[in-house]
Design a protein around this motif. Structure first.
Motif, PDB file in Angstrom:
ATOM      1  N   SER A 160      75.995  19.382   8.440  1.00  0.00           N
ATOM      2  CA  SER A 160      76.261  20.771   8.808  1.00  0.00           C
ATOM      3  C   SER A 160      74.979  21.567   8.999  1.00  0.00           C
ATOM      4  O   SER A 160      75.023  22.718   9.368  1.00  0.00           O
ATOM      5  CB  SER A 160      77.101  21.453   7.725  1.00  0.00           C
ATOM      6  N   ASP A 161      73.841  20.969   8.732  1.00  0.00           N
ATOM      7  CA  ASP A 161      72.578  21.689   8.802  1.00  0.00           C
ATOM      8  C   ASP A 161      71.857  21.380  10.110  1.00  0.00           C
ATOM      9  O   ASP A 161      71.348  20.278  10.295  1.00  0.00           O
ATOM     10  CB  ASP A 161      71.706  21.280   7.616  1.00  0.00           C
ATOM     11  N   PRO A 162      71.792  22.329  11.054  1.00  0.00           N
ATOM     12  CA  PRO A 162      71.104  22.070  12.316  1.00  0.00           C
ATOM     13  C   PRO A 162      69.605  21.931  12.149  1.00  0.00           C
ATOM     14  O   PRO A 162      68.916  21.574  13.087  1.00  0.00           O
ATOM     15  CB  PRO A 162      71.436  23.311  13.156  1.00  0.00           C
TER      16      PRO A 162
ATOM     17  N   CYS B  80      67.162  28.473  17.233  1.00  0.00           N
ATOM     18  CA  CYS B  80      68.326  29.367  17.364  1.00  0.00           C
ATOM     19  C   CYS B  80      68.611  29.691  18.827  1.00  0.00           C
ATOM     20  O   CYS B  80      69.758  29.630  19.284  1.00  0.00           O
ATOM     21  CB  CYS B  80      68.078  30.670  16.600  1.00  0.00           C
TER      22      CYS B  80
ATOM     23  N   LEU C 151      69.860  26.557  20.833  1.00  0.00           N
ATOM     24  CA  LEU C 151      71.254  26.229  20.540  1.00  0.00           C
ATOM     25  C   LEU C 151      72.203  27.212  21.222  1.00  0.00           C
ATOM     26  O   LEU C 151      73.247  26.820  21.746  1.00  0.00           O
ATOM     27  CB  LEU C 151      71.485  26.223  19.027  1.00  0.00           C
TER      28      LEU C 151
ATOM     29  N   SER D 199      81.009  24.642  18.576  1.00  0.00           N
ATOM     30  CA  SER D 199      80.218  23.939  17.562  1.00  0.00           C
ATOM     31  C   SER D 199      78.725  24.196  17.740  1.00  0.00           C
ATOM     32  O   SER D 199      77.995  24.400  16.768  1.00  0.00           O
ATOM     33  CB  SER D 199      80.500  22.443  17.612  1.00  0.00           C
ATOM     34  N   LEU D 200      78.268  24.207  18.993  1.00  0.00           N
ATOM     35  CA  LEU D 200      76.859  24.494  19.249  1.00  0.00           C
ATOM     36  C   LEU D 200      76.517  25.941  18.905  1.00  0.00           C
ATOM     37  O   LEU D 200      75.461  26.223  18.331  1.00  0.00           O
ATOM     38  CB  LEU D 200      76.533  24.212  20.717  1.00  0.00           C
TER      39      LEU D 200
ATOM     40  N   ALA E 265      76.304  26.215  15.216  1.00  0.00           N
ATOM     41  CA  ALA E 265      75.052  25.615  14.746  1.00  0.00           C
ATOM     42  C   ALA E 265      73.899  26.598  14.909  1.00  0.00           C
ATOM     43  O   ALA E 265      73.017  26.700  14.046  1.00  0.00           O
ATOM     44  CB  ALA E 265      74.770  24.328  15.512  1.00  0.00           C
TER      45      ALA E 265
ATOM     46  N   LYS F  66      74.201  29.165  12.170  1.00  0.00           N
ATOM     47  CA  LYS F  66      73.727  28.592  10.901  1.00  0.00           C
ATOM     48  C   LYS F  66      72.196  28.584  10.861  1.00  0.00           C
ATOM     49  O   LYS F  66      71.587  28.875   9.819  1.00  0.00           O
ATOM     50  CB  LYS F  66      74.243  27.163  10.752  1.00  0.00           C
TER      51      LYS F  66
ATOM     52  N   GLU G   1      82.639  27.439   6.948  1.00  0.00           N
ATOM     53  CA  GLU G   1      82.320  26.199   7.663  1.00  0.00           C
ATOM     54  C   GLU G   1      83.514  25.251   7.685  1.00  0.00           C
ATOM     55  O   GLU G   1      83.762  24.569   8.684  1.00  0.00           O
ATOM     56  CB  GLU G   1      81.119  25.519   7.001  1.00  0.00           C
TER      57      GLU G   1
ATOM     58  N   TRP H 173      80.264  33.985  13.157  1.00  0.00           N
ATOM     59  CA  TRP H 173      80.667  32.616  12.817  1.00  0.00           C
ATOM     60  C   TRP H 173      82.149  32.587  12.490  1.00  0.00           C
ATOM     61  O   TRP H 173      82.910  31.744  12.992  1.00  0.00           O
ATOM     62  CB  TRP H 173      79.808  32.153  11.635  1.00  0.00           C
TER      63      TRP H 173
END
Length: 470
Positions: free
Chosen positions: A10-12, A36, A39, A118-119, A122, A125, A152, A189
């Protein structure tokens, strides 16, 4: 460090081969901000590809053509698999055709995976991780990390309950200040991953650094707030208490203006000072207070007006101020607008209004604790200063936080800082901002004072107005 940051899936910002970044090796902020933005751009590109693929596969043309060709039917099936397969675009239907819209809504209501979303998530995050470099309490606090983990895993109800428990145990003042640096990112988010289809657009706008056109809680469009805040605005000359006049600051400094804003309060007063500058030219400084803690007040400085001022550009507050300025400021004069909170937003709305720029030369806007980052003055020569305590949640309400990866335009100068209050709304108060600028970040105050040097001189006139909604 919380579980949220230790889960390499889960960590980009996980290290090579999925290893987590060690807590004692903080990443470079510029590198994080680059991630950031990359993404967000990738998410935007995938979303646009999904929209185009949906138009081809689910629009009115291809299905008719496909009836006459086995090869075309095979291509359509392949395109549909790409649109709907988790290994492709996820559940990716987008667009305005009835079938694409229906499939998109079904995906939102059933929480289907979507590659573009999802991107975007990310990227959000990564922004939270970047904020945590400056504010480690964001991820170190067990309650906030639990809130992020629940969002999440698509457990929004649990996230809300955890946040509510945080409010109860720590107090709203600390909890809101704790989340302030990433408040907009967390809400965006949630908007992208909850089952509410109406707030998705706002989530996308925050995730990609665009101006908000709707709110990210229920998704109400800005036009709705304009309709509700439709007061014509009225300004009446006001005779103040002699003690108030006596206590006004006439130094022409930034701290002095903010002190004056604190003195006039939020009951609907507007202050205009006429100044003879060092060059002998007569100029005007307009000082705007923020929101009153009321809804539906006679003053335009209520909650509805505050929401409308962020979402829109022409509000009951700005209409009332325009009528006041016509009564006291001659055409062609140079004007500086200084506002706190909703007052700062209104100052920016006026700086962007064509009628104001036709009448006056707006040389400067100074916004203190105000969500103004998505607004622009009509005259590119207008200099804008945004002053933000990073524990103040209000400046991030239009979607850009004080630690955003997106820079402001060339006409903006932004100063941000932290102090030892860690409490909201204390850190948002005009009096606290005056204290910060006098003692914690005097260099910011000195810079703005230097820019406003032409307005430092003898105050030759002071006018008050009472502002009304209708």
């Amino acid at each position: 460090m919380s579980d949220f940051m230790h889960d390499p899936l889960s960590d980009p910002l996980a290290g090579p081969h999925g290893t987590a970044v060690a807590p004692d090796s903080e990443p470079d902020i510029d590198s994080l901000h680059h991630v950031c933005r990359e993404l967000a751009e990738a998410a935007d590109a995938v979303r646009e590809a999904s929209r185009y693929a949906s138009h081809v596969a689910l629009g009115p043309r291809l299905p008719l053509t496909a009836l006459g060709s086995r090869r075309t039917r095979a291509a359509q099936r392949s395109l549909l698999r790409t649109l709907l397969d988790p290994k492709g675009l996820g559940w990716g239907p987008q667009g305005r055709t009835p079938l694409a819209g229906t499939l998109w809504l079904a995906g939102v209501l059933t929480s289907r995976e979507n590659l573009a979303v999802s991107l975007a998530v990310a990227g959000l995050k990564a922004r939270i991780r970047a904020a945590a470099v400056r504010h480690p309490e964001l991820l170190d606090h067990p309650a906030t990390s639990k809130v992020l983990k629940a969002i999440e895993e698509d457990r929004q109800v649990e996230a809300f309950r955890t946040f509510k428990a945080l409010l109860h145990t720590e107090g709203a003042e600390y909890a809101l200040a704790l989340l302030a640096p990433s408040f907009a990112d967390i809400i965006a988010w949630n908007a992208l991953t909850d089952e509410n289809p109406y707030n998705d657009n706002a989530g996308w706008q925050v995730a990609t650094g665009r101006a908000l056109t709707s709110d990210y809680l229920v998704g109400a469009n800005g036009r709705i707030w304009d309709f509700l805040d439709r007061g014509k605005g009225r300004a009446e000359p006001h005779t103040p208490d002699p003690e108030l006049v006596e206590s006004l600051d006439t130094s022409g400094t930034l701290v002095g203006y903010i002190t004056n804003i604190g003195l006039i309060g939020t009951a609907g007063l507007l202050l205009v000072q006429r100044v003879i500058g060092p060059d002998g030219v007569q100029r005007y400084v307009v000082q705007f207070a923020g929101m009153a803690r009321t809804l539906g007040a006679e003053s335009p400085q209520d909650l509805l007006g505050a929401i409308d001022s962020v979402a829109g550009a022409d509000t009951a507050y700005s209409r009332a101020v325009r009528k006041a300025l016509r009564q006291v400021i001659p055409s062609g004069a140079e004007v500086a607008l200084v506002g706190h909170s909703q007052g700062g937003v209104t100052a920016m709305n006026l700086a962007g209004h064509p009628d104001v720029n036709a009448l006056y030369t707006v040389t400067h806007v100074v916004a203190i604790g105000s969500p103004i980052d998505q607004k622009r003055p009509a005259d590119p020569r207008t200099k804008v200063f945004s002053l933000v305590n990073e524990h103040d949640i209000v400046p991030s309400l239009e979607g850009r936080s004080a630690v955003s990866p997106y820079p402001l335009g060339p006409e903006f100068t932004e100063y941000t800082w932290t102090d030892d209050t860690h409490a909201f709304p204390l850190c948002h108060a005009a009096e606290r901002y005056a204290h910060n600028l006098a003692h914690d970040v005097p260099e910011a105050s000195a810079h703005v004072d230097a820019e406003l040097a032409a307005y430092r001189g003898r105050v030759t006139g002071t006018r008050f107005f009472t502002l009304h909604d209708r």
